[in-house]
Design a protein around this motif. Structure first.
Motif, PDB file in Angstrom:
ATOM      1  N   GLU A   9      -2.882 131.516 -33.894  1.00 45.55           N
ATOM      2  CA  GLU A   9      -1.761 130.684 -33.451  1.00 45.55           C
ATOM      3  C   GLU A   9      -2.108 129.928 -32.168  1.00 45.55           C
ATOM      4  N   GLN A  40      -4.496 127.082 -33.050  1.00 52.49           N
ATOM      5  CA  GLN A  40      -3.814 125.970 -33.712  1.00 52.49           C
ATOM      6  C   GLN A  40      -2.991 125.153 -32.727  1.00 52.49           C
ATOM      7  N   GLU A  41      -2.393 125.838 -31.754  1.00 51.59           N
ATOM      8  CA  GLU A  41      -1.618 125.134 -30.734  1.00 51.59           C
ATOM      9  C   GLU A  41      -2.525 124.273 -29.858  1.00 51.59           C
ATOM     10  N   ARG A  42      -3.718 124.803 -29.501  1.00 51.06           N
ATOM     11  CA  ARG A  42      -4.660 124.022 -28.705  1.00 51.06           C
ATOM     12  C   ARG A  42      -5.124 122.782 -29.476  1.00 51.06           C
ATOM     13  N   LYS A  83      -3.577 121.237 -31.844  1.00 51.27           N
ATOM     14  CA  LYS A  83      -2.465 120.299 -31.976  1.00 51.27           C
ATOM     15  C   LYS A  83      -2.256 119.513 -30.673  1.00 51.27           C
ATOM     16  N   ARG A  84      -2.387 120.236 -29.536  1.00 51.48           N
ATOM     17  CA  ARG A  84      -2.128 119.620 -28.238  1.00 51.48           C
ATOM     18  C   ARG A  84      -3.179 118.558 -27.899  1.00 51.48           C
ATOM     19  N   SER A 130      -4.640 119.832 -37.751  1.00 50.96           N
ATOM     20  CA  SER A 130      -3.318 120.080 -37.223  1.00 50.96           C
ATOM     21  C   SER A 130      -2.542 118.778 -37.223  1.00 50.96           C
TER      22      SER A 130
END
Length: 406
Positions: free
Chosen positions: A381, A384-386, A388-389, A405
Motif C-alpha cells: 500500500e 502504491q501511494e508513492r 501514485k504521488r 497507478s
C-alpha cells in the motif's frame, strides 16, 4: 556517498517497473544524474585537500601524501560513478544485466592490460595504475550510454525531458537518505583503518588490515550481487502489488547468501594467514594476517547476511530507517567499544575490529527483526501511494501506462 544516493534510483526504478510505469524510469534516471552531479561538485574540495586534512587529524605525513595524490586521481572516477552507478541501477531494475556484465568484462580486461603495460613495461608505477583505473571506470559509462540512447531500452527511455527538472526535492530526500545509509556502513570500515593508523607499528598493522579487508571485499562482492538482486526483486514485487512474492524472494536470497558465507567462513578459518602470501612476502605481515583471520572469517559470515538485508531496505524504500539503525549500532556501540578495546585494554587492531564486529552483529539482528516483523501487505500500500504521488503522465501517450497507478 554516490553509490548510496544512486540506490534511491534502484527503489524508484524497481517499483516503477513493477507497476509498469515504464516512462517514469527514464525521468527518474535523469533526476538522479542532476542530483548526483551536484553532489560530486560539492565533494570536490575533499578530494583536492585530502593530504592536509589527513595531516591535520594526525595521520602519518608520508601516508597522507600518497593518499593526497591518489585522491586527485579519483576526481574523474567520481564523475564516472555519477553515470555508472545510476545507469547500473536503471538497467538492473528492468533485468538488463547482461549488458552490465559484458561491459564489466571488457573494463576488467582493459584494466588488467593497461595496468601491466603502464606499470611493468613502461614503469610508471602508481601513476600507471591510476591511469588504467580512470580509463577502466569510464568504459562501462560510455558503453551503457550507447546501449540506452541507441534503443536498448525502448519502453523506459524516451529521450531527455524537462519534466526531470520538476519534483527534485522528494527524490533528493530519498537520495540523501540512501547516501547516508550506505555511507554510514562504508565509513565504518574506513574508521577501522583510521584508528589503526594511530597505533604503534602502524605500517605492519595497516598492511595486515589492508590484506584482510581486500579478501573481505572480494567475498563481499557476492553479497553485493545478492543486495542488488533482492533490491530489484523486492521493488518490482511491491510495485506489482505482490507481498507474497516479495517475502518469498527475501527468504530465498538471504538463505542462499548465508549458505555461501558459511562456506567461506569455514574456508578462511582453515587457511588462516596462508592467503596473505598472495599479497606480500613479509613474514611479519603474514603472521599479523594469520592472527586476524578468525575476525576476518566472522566478518565474512556477517557480511553474507547484512548487505542482503540492506538490499531489502533499498527495495522497500526504508533508507531513512536503516540510517538511524546504522548510527546507533555502528557509531554509538561499535566504534566506542572498539576504541576502548583497542586503546584502553591494549588489544590494538584486534580490539578495534571486535568492536566493529559487535556493531555489525547488532545491526544485522535489528534488520532481521525489522524484516520479520514487517507487514508486507502494508508495504504494498505504501509503495502504491508513492507511485501514485510521483506519477507523471507519459507525454508520448497522453495517458497512464497499462498497469500503472492512476
Amino acid at each position: 556517498m554516490q553509490l548510496g544516493m544512486a540506490s534511491a534510483l534502484e527503489t524508484l526504478c524497481g517499483q516503477s517497473y513493477g507497476a509498469k510505469q515504464y516512462h517514469m524510469m527514464g525521468i527518474s534516471l535523469q533526476r538522479s544524474w542532476i542530483i548526483l552531479t551536484g553532489c560530486a561538485v560539492l565533494m570536490l574540495p575533499i578530494f583536492v585537500f585530502t593530504e592536509p586534512l589527513l595531516v591535520f587529524i594526525g595521520q602519518d605525513p608520508a601516508i597522507s601524501a600518497v593518499a593526497g595524490t591518489i585522491s586527485l586521481w579519483y576526481i574523474p572516477v567520481m564523475f564516472a560513478c555519477v553515470f555508472s552507478f545510476t545507469l547500473q541501477m536503471y538497467l538492473q531494475a528492468q533485468s538488463k544485466n547482461m549488458i552490465i556484465t559484458y561491459l564489466a568484462f571488457v573494463s576488467l580486461g582493459v584494466h588488467l592490460f593497461l595496468s601491466w603495460l603502464l606499470t611493468v613495461r613502461l614503469d610508471l608505477g602508481l601513476d600507471g595504475i591510476l591511469t588504467s583505473m580512470v580509463i577502466a571506470m569510464w568504459i562501462p559509462v560510455f558503453g551503457q550510454l550507447i546501449f540506452v540512447f541507441g534503443g536498448g531500452c525502448p519502453l523506459t527511455w524516451t529521450g531527455f525531458s524537462c519534466v526531470a527538472l520538476t519534483d527534485l526535492v522528494p527524490v533528493l530526500k530519498l537520495s540523501l537518505s540512501s547516501g547516508v545509509m550506505l555511507c554510514l556502513e562504508l565509513w565504518y570500515n574506513t574508521i577501522l583503518v583510521l584508528l589503526t593508523g594511530y597505533m604503534r607499528n602502524a605500517e605492519v598493522a595497516l598492511d595486515a588490515l589492508s590484506i584482510c579487508l581486500n579478501i573481505n571485499g572480494w567475498e563481499m562482492m557476492i553479497s553485493i550481487g545478492f543486495l542488488s538482486a533482492i533490491g530489484v526483486r523486492v521493488a518490482n514485487e511491491l510495485g506489482a502489488g505482490s507481498a507474497r512474492r516479495a517475502k518469498f524472494a527475501i527468504i530465498n536470497v538471504v538463505a542462499t547468501s548465508f549458505s555461501i558465507g558459511l562456506v567461506f567462513f569455514i574456508f578462511f578459518l582453515f587457511f588462516r594467514g596462508k592467503l596473505s602470501y598472495i599479497f606480500t612476502t613479509s613474514e611479519e605481515v603474514a603472521a599479523a594476517v594469520a592472527s586476524l583471520s578468525p575476525l576476518l572469517a566472522f566478518s565474512i559470515l556477517l557480511n553474507s547476511v547484512q548487505p542482503v538485508l540492506s538490499g531489502v531496505a533499498i527495495g522497500a524504500g526504508w533508507q531513512s530507517i536503516v540510517a538511524y539503525v546504522n548510527i546507533t549500532t555502528y557509531y554509538l556501540i561499535g566504534i566506542p567499544v572498539g576504541a576502548i578495546l583497542g586503546y584502553v585494554f591494549g588489544y590494538h587492531v584486534k580490539g578495534v575490529w571486535v568492536g566493529m564486529l559487535l556493531g555489525t552483529l547488532i545491526q544485522t539482528i535489528v534488520l532481521v527483526f525489522i524484516t520479520i516483523r514487517t507487514d508486507w501487505d502494508k508495504q504494498v500500500e505504501v509503495t502504491q501511494e508513492r507511485l501514485k504521488r510521483w506519477y507523471i503522465t507519459d507525454g508520448n501517450k497522453g495517458k497512464p501506462d497499462s498497469g500503472g497507478s492512476p
